[in-house]
Design a protein around this motif. Structure first.
Motif, PDB file in Angstrom:
ATOM      1  N   GLY A   1      -2.053   3.259   6.036  1.00  0.00           N
ATOM      2  CA  GLY A   1      -1.573   1.808   5.640  1.00  0.00           C
ATOM      3  C   GLY A   1      -0.790   1.854   4.404  1.00  0.00           C
ATOM      4  O   GLY A   1      -0.919   2.800   3.652  1.00  0.00           O
ATOM      5  N   ALA A   2      -0.373   0.674   4.334  1.00  0.00           N
ATOM      6  CA  ALA A   2       0.709   0.353   2.870  1.00  0.00           C
ATOM      7  C   ALA A   2      -0.169   0.525   1.671  1.00  0.00           C
ATOM      8  O   ALA A   2      -1.461  -0.164   1.839  1.00  0.00           O
ATOM      9  CB  ALA A   2       1.323  -0.893   3.338  1.00  0.00           C
ATOM     10  N   GLY A   3       0.133   0.990   0.585  1.00  0.00           N
ATOM     11  CA  GLY A   3      -0.585   0.968  -0.608  1.00  0.00           C
ATOM     12  C   GLY A   3      -0.277  -0.280  -1.395  1.00  0.00           C
ATOM     13  O   GLY A   3       0.490  -1.115  -0.910  1.00  0.00           O
ATOM     14  N   VAL A   4      -0.469  -0.164  -2.571  1.00  0.00           N
ATOM     15  CA  VAL A   4      -0.126  -0.999  -3.593  1.00  0.00           C
ATOM     16  C   VAL A   4       1.489  -0.993  -3.951  1.00  0.00           C
ATOM     17  O   VAL A   4       1.828   0.194  -4.346  1.00  0.00           O
ATOM     18  CB  VAL A   4      -0.689  -1.092  -4.925  1.00  0.00           C
ATOM     19  CG1 VAL A   4      -0.255  -2.050  -5.928  1.00  0.00           C
ATOM     20  CG2 VAL A   4      -2.452  -1.381  -4.789  1.00  0.00           C
ATOM     21  N   SER A   5       2.432  -1.907  -3.855  1.00  0.00           N
ATOM     22  CA  SER A   5       3.870  -1.797  -4.043  1.00  0.00           C
ATOM     23  C   SER A   5       4.100  -2.872  -5.277  1.00  0.00           C
ATOM     24  O   SER A   5       3.504  -3.613  -5.624  1.00  0.00           O
ATOM     25  CB  SER A   5       4.464  -2.115  -2.859  1.00  0.00           C
ATOM     26  OG  SER A   5       4.388  -3.656  -2.611  1.00  0.00           O
ATOM     27  N   GLN A   6       5.086  -2.116  -6.205  1.00  0.00           N
ATOM     28  CA  GLN A   6       5.479  -2.967  -7.234  1.00  0.00           C
ATOM     29  C   GLN A   6       6.984  -2.913  -7.065  1.00  0.00           C
ATOM     30  O   GLN A   6       7.562  -1.916  -6.892  1.00  0.00           O
ATOM     31  CB  GLN A   6       4.941  -2.153  -8.622  1.00  0.00           C
ATOM     32  CG  GLN A   6       3.506  -2.206  -8.721  1.00  0.00           C
ATOM     33  CD  GLN A   6       3.219  -1.749 -10.053  1.00  0.00           C
ATOM     34  OE1 GLN A   6       2.439  -0.850 -10.151  1.00  0.00           O
ATOM     35  NE2 GLN A   6       3.476  -2.358 -10.928  1.00  0.00           N
TER      36      GLN A   6
END
Lengths: 115, 116
Positions: A1-6
């Motif tokens: 799944g998608a992780g933390v994005s910045q």
């Protein structure tokens, strides 16, 4: 799944300018943290959100720094009148709920350079 | 209050030899302790965590750490280093319970170099 994005991954600005750094936490994570990592140092705590409210902002260095999380998901760290000393990597982390043994998942960071 | 001291800023080992990264902590509260790894241009990744259960903790990629309360230490070890282990390693402390903000306090990091 998608992780933390910045976003952005890199930001170069001039002294005195205003910048915004964005964090998208993992979906469903209620706790969100901001840290700052200066060159050669470990990350240092800035601010913590539980839901929409800033539960602890004791790590913000001064009143030029402010963060919001209006809908309890995405957060924005705002820095006014940037100074050269603000240059660092700004890290965002999220965790599923408030508990010490729940892993904090970190994003890749935003590298801020103030010229 | 809480703090972490990583005793070595840089550790260099040969591939296939043991790894030891040293960490001492100080905490006014019962601590939870973590080791995170940071590869170049990658996010911080959790290796392992101690949360007041077993004092010997096993993590990913063959790493383990032992919590020693009498020595206030939480050293990270691995029997045999791989080239892919080269990275920055951070020892981290937070309070174990009773708080409302489990912010992490990081050490300054230990850079691990693995030589072929």
């Amino acid at each position: 799944g998608a992780g933390v994005s910045q976003t952005p991954s890199n930001k170069v600005t001039e002294k005195g300018k205003y910048v915004e750094l964005r964090c998208d936490p993992i979906s469903g994570h209620t706790a969100l943290y901001w840290y700052r990592q200066s060159l050669g140092q470990g990350p240092e705590f800035l601010i913590y959100f539980q839901g929409t409210g800033a539960a602890d902002d004791s790590g913000l260095p001064n009143d030029r720094f402010f963060a919001v999380r209006p809908e309890g998901s995405v957060s924005t760290l705002k820095i006014q009148r940037t100074e050269r000393g603000d240059s660092a990597v700004y890290l965002c982390a999220s965790s599923p709920r408030l508990a010490p043994y729940n892993e904090q998942f970190f994003g890749p960071g935003t590298r801020l350079t103030v010229l | 209050a809480q703090s972490v001291t990583q005793l070595d800023s840089h550790v260099s080992v040969s591939e296939g030899t043991p790894v030891l990264l040293r960490c001492n902590y100080s905490s006014s509260y019962s601590p939870s302790l973590f080791w995170y790894v940071q590869h170049p241009n990658k996010g911080l990744q959790l290796l392992l965590k101690y949360t007041s259960a077993a004092t010997l903790v096993k993590g990913i990629n063959g790493f383990e750490a032992e919590f020693k309360k009498s020595e206030t230490s939480f050293h990270l070890t691995k029997p045999s280093a791989h080239m892919s282990d080269a990275a920055e390693y951070f020892c981290v402390v937070t309070r174990n319970s009773g708080g409302s903000n489990y912010k992490l306090t990081f050490g300054k990091g230990t850079l691990l170099t693995v030589n072929p």
